[in-house]
Design a protein around this motif. Structure first.
Motif, mmCIF file in Angstrom:
data_model
loop_
_atom_site.group_PDB
_atom_site.id
_atom_site.type_symbol
_atom_site.label_atom_id
_atom_site.label_comp_id
_atom_site.label_asym_id
_atom_site.label_seq_id
_atom_site.Cartn_x
_atom_site.Cartn_y
_atom_site.Cartn_z
ATOM 1 N N ILE A 1 11.217 -75.025 96.911
ATOM 2 C CA ILE A 1 10.075 -73.815 96.578
ATOM 3 C C ILE A 1 10.782 -73.096 97.657
ATOM 4 N N TYR A 2 10.532 -71.597 97.614
ATOM 5 C CA TYR A 2 10.355 -70.695 98.212
ATOM 6 C C TYR A 2 9.702 -69.397 97.502
ATOM 7 N N ASP A 3 9.008 -69.389 99.317
ATOM 8 C CA ASP A 3 7.359 -68.233 98.538
ATOM 9 C C ASP A 3 8.064 -67.095 99.340
ATOM 10 N N GLU B 1 3.220 -77.931 88.861
ATOM 11 C CA GLU B 1 2.105 -76.851 88.585
ATOM 12 C C GLU B 1 1.205 -76.020 89.522
ATOM 13 N N GLU B 2 1.273 -76.783 90.855
ATOM 14 C CA GLU B 2 0.919 -75.990 91.836
ATOM 15 C C GLU B 2 1.811 -74.592 91.823
ATOM 16 N N ALA B 3 3.411 -75.336 91.808
ATOM 17 C CA ALA B 3 3.862 -74.027 92.078
ATOM 18 C C ALA B 3 3.798 -72.710 91.285
ATOM 19 N N ALA B 4 3.285 -73.064 89.596
ATOM 20 C CA ALA B 4 2.907 -72.288 89.331
ATOM 21 C C ALA B 4 2.618 -71.247 89.336
ATOM 22 N N LEU B 5 0.718 -71.691 89.606
ATOM 23 C CA LEU B 5 0.051 -70.989 90.521
ATOM 24 C C LEU B 5 0.312 -69.545 91.558
ATOM 25 N N HIS B 6 1.502 -69.717 91.857
ATOM 26 C CA HIS B 6 1.458 -68.608 92.677
ATOM 27 C C HIS B 6 2.928 -67.569 92.079
ATOM 28 N N TRP C 1 5.398 -67.871 94.172
ATOM 29 C CA TRP C 1 6.960 -68.848 94.918
ATOM 30 C C TRP C 1 7.765 -69.260 93.644
ATOM 31 N N VAL C 2 9.178 -69.618 94.064
ATOM 32 C CA VAL C 2 10.490 -69.679 92.657
ATOM 33 C C VAL C 2 10.626 -71.206 93.039
ATOM 34 N N VAL C 3 10.948 -71.543 92.288
ATOM 35 C CA VAL C 3 11.839 -73.299 92.106
ATOM 36 C C VAL C 3 13.326 -72.914 91.816
ATOM 37 N N VAL C 4 14.025 -73.686 92.551
ATOM 38 C CA VAL C 4 15.348 -73.392 92.247
ATOM 39 C C VAL C 4 16.457 -74.982 93.181
ATOM 40 N N ASP C 5 17.008 -75.297 92.565
ATOM 41 C CA ASP C 5 17.386 -77.047 92.440
ATOM 42 C C ASP C 5 16.453 -77.624 93.273
ATOM 43 N N GLY C 6 15.267 -78.145 92.713
ATOM 44 C CA GLY C 6 13.566 -78.840 93.217
ATOM 45 C C GLY C 6 13.845 -78.149 95.057
ATOM 46 N N TYR D 1 12.955 -68.384 103.382
ATOM 47 C CA TYR D 1 12.095 -68.354 102.262
ATOM 48 C C TYR D 1 11.356 -69.729 102.124
ATOM 49 N N PHE D 2 11.776 -70.973 102.207
ATOM 50 C CA PHE D 2 12.028 -72.102 102.014
ATOM 51 C C PHE D 2 10.645 -72.368 102.612
ATOM 52 N N ILE D 3 9.930 -73.441 101.396
ATOM 53 C CA ILE D 3 8.330 -73.818 102.218
ATOM 54 C C ILE D 3 8.072 -75.434 101.619
ATOM 55 N N GLY D 4 9.395 -75.945 100.705
ATOM 56 C CA GLY D 4 8.624 -77.207 100.552
ATOM 57 C C GLY D 4 9.481 -77.592 99.040
ATOM 58 N N GLU D 5 9.306 -78.770 99.029
ATOM 59 C CA GLU D 5 9.916 -79.354 97.830
ATOM 60 C C GLU D 5 9.653 -79.303 96.475
ATOM 61 N N LEU D 6 9.800 -79.626 95.064
ATOM 62 C CA LEU D 6 8.753 -80.184 94.276
ATOM 63 C C LEU D 6 8.703 -82.256 94.480
ATOM 64 N N ASP D 7 7.646 -82.245 94.146
ATOM 65 C CA ASP D 7 7.339 -83.594 94.397
ATOM 66 C C ASP D 7 7.830 -84.359 93.084
ATOM 67 N N PRO D 8 9.152 -85.732 92.906
ATOM 68 C CA PRO D 8 9.862 -86.234 92.474
ATOM 69 C C PRO D 8 8.271 -86.347 91.317
ATOM 70 N N PRO D 9 8.659 -85.905 89.914
ATOM 71 C CA PRO D 9 8.196 -86.718 88.941
ATOM 72 C C PRO D 9 8.357 -88.514 88.890
ATOM 73 N N PRO D 10 6.847 -89.298 88.767
ATOM 74 C CA PRO D 10 6.633 -90.982 88.741
ATOM 75 C C PRO D 10 7.907 -91.385 87.667
ATOM 76 N N GLU D 11 8.437 -92.046 87.507
ATOM 77 C CA GLU D 11 9.709 -92.625 86.913
ATOM 78 C C GLU D 11 8.503 -94.387 85.911
ATOM 79 N N ILE D 12 9.439 -93.877 84.434
ATOM 80 C CA ILE D 12 7.876 -94.243 83.744
ATOM 81 C C ILE D 12 8.901 -95.031 83.129
#
Length: 133
Positions: free
Chosen positions: A30-32, A11-16, A23-28, A75-86
């Motif tokens: 995040i790249y600015d 959700e945070e990445a989608a704001l950019h 920002w673009v997400v590839v293989d988990g 351009y790498f700035i971070g990674e996706l926070d994995p969703p909690p396991e249900i």
């Protein structure tokens, strides 16, 4: 001292998602790519079209070269926070046992001909007995 990778939510990445902040997400990861939009061989529109979602499939389908993949590290700035396991829900199955009364009813419904025949025979016997008197 090792550097810690910053974690972002999708959700945070989608704001950019604008040409001034992209920002673009590839293989988990995040790249600015804001500063790279004008230099991207496919054009800025290609990158802007994949903001706000996981662009891994589009990236792989484009067949990027090894040098393009190396350039991404700038351009790498971070990674996706994995969703909690249900936790997986336990499903009650009919075979797990339902108790004596339920099994009796289940068998009666399955073998309805036996009780029906017993009732039918009893009715015939009762009618024949009543005629004799």
């Amino acid at each position: 001292m090792p550097t810690l990778t910053k974690l972002y939510s999708m959700e945070e990445a989608a704001l950019h998602n604008t040409p001034d902040d992209c920002w673009v997400v590839v293989d988990g990861k995040i790249y600015d790519v804001t500063k790279y939009l004008d230099d991207h061989p496919g054009g800025a529109d290609v990158l802007l079209a994949v903001t706000g979602k996981d662009a891994t499939e589009e990236f792989d389908d484009a067949g990027h070269s090894k040098s393009a993949k190396e350039l991404m590290q700038d351009y790498f700035i971070g990674e996706l926070d994995p969703p909690p396991e249900i936790p997986e829900m336990e499903v009650f199955r009919k075979e797990q046992g339902m108790g004596f009364a339920s099994e009796l009813m289940d068998n009666a419904m399955r073998y309805w001909a036996i009780p029906a025949a017993a009732i039918g025979i009893s009715a015939v016997v009762a009618i024949l007995y009543a005629r004799r008197k």
